[in-house]
Enzyme design. Sequence first.
Site, PDB file in Angstrom:
ATOM      1  N   GLN A 152     -10.253  -3.631   7.997  1.00  0.00           N
ATOM      2  CA  GLN A 152      -8.225  -2.975   8.902  1.00  0.00           C
ATOM      3  C   GLN A 152      -9.517  -1.967   9.574  1.00  0.00           C
ATOM      4  O   GLN A 152      -8.629  -1.437  10.337  1.00  0.00           O
ATOM      5  CB  GLN A 152      -7.382  -3.419   8.183  1.00  0.00           C
ATOM      6  CG  GLN A 152      -6.767  -4.435   7.621  1.00  0.00           C
ATOM      7  CD  GLN A 152      -5.252  -4.082   7.883  1.00  0.00           C
ATOM      8  OE1 GLN A 152      -4.683  -3.718   8.036  1.00  0.00           O
ATOM      9  NE2 GLN A 152      -5.119  -3.747   6.442  1.00  0.00           N
ATOM     10  N   ASP A 193      -3.820   8.221   2.870  1.00  0.00           N
ATOM     11  CA  ASP A 193      -3.749   6.696   3.906  1.00  0.00           C
ATOM     12  C   ASP A 193      -4.955   6.636   4.304  1.00  0.00           C
ATOM     13  O   ASP A 193      -5.495   7.221   5.225  1.00  0.00           O
ATOM     14  CB  ASP A 193      -2.805   7.129   3.882  1.00  0.00           C
ATOM     15  CG  ASP A 193      -1.568   5.130   4.216  1.00  0.00           C
ATOM     16  OD1 ASP A 193      -1.820   4.503   3.904  1.00  0.00           O
ATOM     17  OD2 ASP A 193      -0.913   5.892   5.531  1.00  0.00           O
ATOM     18  N   GLU A 194      -4.510   5.388   5.212  1.00  0.00           N
ATOM     19  CA  GLU A 194      -5.785   4.794   5.669  1.00  0.00           C
ATOM     20  C   GLU A 194      -7.475   5.560   5.544  1.00  0.00           C
ATOM     21  O   GLU A 194      -7.341   5.242   6.958  1.00  0.00           O
ATOM     22  CB  GLU A 194      -5.193   4.423   7.658  1.00  0.00           C
ATOM     23  CG  GLU A 194      -3.833   4.022   7.169  1.00  0.00           C
ATOM     24  CD  GLU A 194      -3.603   2.737   7.764  1.00  0.00           C
ATOM     25  OE1 GLU A 194      -4.585   2.301   6.773  1.00  0.00           O
ATOM     26  OE2 GLU A 194      -2.833   2.530   8.209  1.00  0.00           O
ATOM     27  N   LYS A 230       0.569  -0.891  -0.133  1.00  0.00           N
ATOM     28  CA  LYS A 230      -0.243  -0.440  -0.089  1.00  0.00           C
ATOM     29  C   LYS A 230       0.907   1.317   0.596  1.00  0.00           C
ATOM     30  O   LYS A 230       0.791   1.921  -1.166  1.00  0.00           O
ATOM     31  CB  LYS A 230      -1.152  -0.021   1.315  1.00  0.00           C
ATOM     32  CG  LYS A 230      -1.489   1.516   1.718  1.00  0.00           C
ATOM     33  CD  LYS A 230      -2.341   1.332   2.692  1.00  0.00           C
ATOM     34  CE  LYS A 230      -1.060   1.180   4.275  1.00  0.00           C
ATOM     35  NZ  LYS A 230      -1.854   1.556   4.892  1.00  0.00           N
ATOM     36  N   THR A 231       2.020   1.845   1.169  1.00  0.00           N
ATOM     37  CA  THR A 231       2.841   2.837   1.234  1.00  0.00           C
ATOM     38  C   THR A 231       3.501   2.905   0.089  1.00  0.00           C
ATOM     39  O   THR A 231       3.469   4.006  -0.641  1.00  0.00           O
ATOM     40  CB  THR A 231       3.657   2.471   2.741  1.00  0.00           C
ATOM     41  OG1 THR A 231       2.501   2.208   3.387  1.00  0.00           O
ATOM     42  CG2 THR A 231       4.661   3.891   1.949  1.00  0.00           C
ATOM     43  N   ARG A 245      -0.238  -9.964  11.006  1.00  0.00           N
ATOM     44  CA  ARG A 245       0.588  -9.389  11.397  1.00  0.00           C
ATOM     45  C   ARG A 245       2.023 -10.450  10.751  1.00  0.00           C
ATOM     46  O   ARG A 245       2.890  -9.921  10.480  1.00  0.00           O
ATOM     47  CB  ARG A 245       0.865  -9.102  12.830  1.00  0.00           C
ATOM     48  CG  ARG A 245      -0.550  -7.772  13.299  1.00  0.00           C
ATOM     49  CD  ARG A 245       0.355  -6.125  12.130  1.00  0.00           C
ATOM     50  NE  ARG A 245      -1.504  -6.344  10.878  1.00  0.00           N
ATOM     51  CZ  ARG A 245      -1.195  -6.034   9.853  1.00  0.00           C
ATOM     52  NH1 ARG A 245      -0.657  -5.142   9.711  1.00  0.00           N
ATOM     53  NH2 ARG A 245      -2.096  -6.457   9.075  1.00  0.00           N
TER      54      ARG A 245
END
Length: 764
Positions: A252, A217-218, A33-34, A634
Amino acid sequence: MHNLLHNLNDEQLAAVTLPAQSALILAGAGSGKTRVLTTRIAWLIQTGQVSPSGILAVTFTNKAAKEMLTRLSAMLPINTRGMWIGTFHGLCNRLLRTHHRDAALPQTFQILDTQDQLSAIKRLLKAHNVDDEKFPPKDVMYFINGAKDSGLRAHDIEPYNADERKKVELYQLYDEQCQREGVVDFAELLLRTYELLSRNQPLREHYQQRFQHILVDEFQDTNDLQYKWLKLMAGQGGHNGGVLFAVGDDDQSIYAFRGANVGNMSAFEREFNVRNLIKLEQNYRSHGHILDAANVLIANNSKRLGKNLRTDAGHGEQVRVYEANSDLSEASWIIEETRNLIHDGASRSEIAVLYRSNAQSRVIEHALFSAGIPYHVYGGLRYFQRAEVKHAIAYLQLMDNPHNDSAFLRVVNFPARGIGVRSIETLQAAADQYGISLYAAVPYVTGKAGTALSGFVKLIEGTRFETQQMSLPELVRVVLEQSTLLAHYATEKEGADRIENLEQMVSAATQFLSEEGYGQGAPAHLGPQAQASAGAAVVNQDGLEIIDADAPLSTVMSPLSAFLSHASLEAGDNQATIGQEAVQMMTVHSAKGLEFNNVFITGLEEGLFPHESSSREHDGVEEERRLMYVAITRARQRLYLSFAQTRMLHGQTRYNMKSRFFDELPEDALKWLTPKVQPSWFGAKKSAWDEAPLVGSDRALAQQIANKSSGSGWRIGESVAHAKFGEGVIVNIEGSGNNARAQINFGSSGMKVLDLSIAKLDRL
DNA sequence: CAACTCATACCATAA
DNA sequence: GTATGAGTTG
């Protein structure tokens, strides 16, 4: 240019090179994503579609912002100046400082963190004689923040009952108090900016035209106000040239409790006519069994945009499941497995122990400590939140803005200088009478109290005078001395650490100056240079002069103001132990965004995870499931899940059923280390009680249980079934004979107290 | 006024 | 088990 796009998969490439239209990128866990976000920015600039100053990138955390900046500097030869990359709050702070006049704020306005806000509200309630039993300060704070997070002022709210009417009234009074004192809370930063740009058309159009590309983002974590803010910046629907590129993952979304609204994702799709929806479903992190577990679990949620992660990594190991007798034995099992992992060559920092709530960490910490395994617990007190540091900050705040009553009250009698409750009451009365700040009211207080108070004012004034020409680090040093904070802690036996923290503030100030591009010697108090000369003035098409907030911080605020903002907006790391080779312990929430080779998810019990309070909340269990999804994803290679039959929590023993999430995981992906007895957990429970050897406190517990069960024929810890409530565990038994009543935890049906002579219960 | 004891409440959290 | 807040004492 091509090496920029090198190594991107098809989905990522498509996202990075989308045309200049609004887009929603559904980015699964571990899908890069980043990378997509930063490469998109680099690509836009390198292909000449936009200049750096046309970019606005918004994140939630400073860490994420910093990460983006670092990656971008590595990707782009040109410097990143001119780009706006930051948190919602950081960007708003900058805008409000620049346009403080339009926003009706003093240039030196100060930012309240959560602690400050709560104490401000307590003060408010006291001042207005509000019964804090009926209106607990925390509730009032949640109410106010909730309203602000939805973009609502007090007058926008239509109260539906008397209590709410009162809260609305308090909201109004609170805002007035903040305005009087020249302080803003976190939500206010956003709301003020939003209102400023809503009402000031030239200013709004200026920024809308400037920011051709806005990236978020997010996005699933945005609240209503943040979404409105973004819409305003982009020009609703992107009609004013702004293009919104939103990256997020609905699966998420775990911050509904602080106002996040996943619905913003579909709203965005609709309102911006998003034609470009791209799903990043290729996972580069986890092995197959782990990913299967995550996919199958999250499929139980009904409200999803729909996404299924895949990996090329192969199945890998199964997920290991362990049932412990107690929280203590769960901890010793973790130690044992950790030792094995380390023995097999695992790095300690690649082992993470996750839990739902902080209270669970103690037992595990203790076990790790006894075993001599280094560990690091996330989420403690951050540097700028420590009491002694907050005290020093309060003195600095009074240097910059003496009307900040919160700061005044915090230190007026700390260290103790004979100004007690009565003196403050007198002072408060004077302040109320004239509608002024406590500081300004000091001259109106006479007598002994007045003398002590003016002594304090003299201290502040004197220090300000003395430090007039000093640099920020020098100022901090003098304030530490003059406030007598250092002397005070020197007399305390536990004061050494605190003194060290205070001393550290001087170097923090030095470091801050160099990071923010202030001259090291610049006088801390000196206000911003004349803005016009900074070259920040921009004339828009209407011929109106706009001061653009795109300028070094030094043109917008004094070093001191900037440092104080920094202290509020970047609380700092909690511990300086980073880089140490240590086992990582944290809540599932704080694990979001991180990854580890080996992950333990502990305390998987009904009532704990999913947490009991979630069943009361709307869609609460779905959020808990997303939380579990975050936890599972994770792990790269090895994942452990564990639960305990008994657990000490808040000083009392609890008996919980194993988490419902076990029933939602694919059996093939799991490997039970303790026997799993079909069809449900009850059989396993029974055998564990009857056969497993009990040690230490477990034995004591068993003894207790045996005593308690006398006469009723039932036993604490025993599993039962009830026609209406289903399966449950006996948690407690009171009375005996015909009066015997049992408290039974029926999991999703809740906790019930049943009369044992009446209720029809079956043994399992 | 300041230092002390005792009772009470507690999910997660960044800015 | 720990942090806050009220009540109590020197």
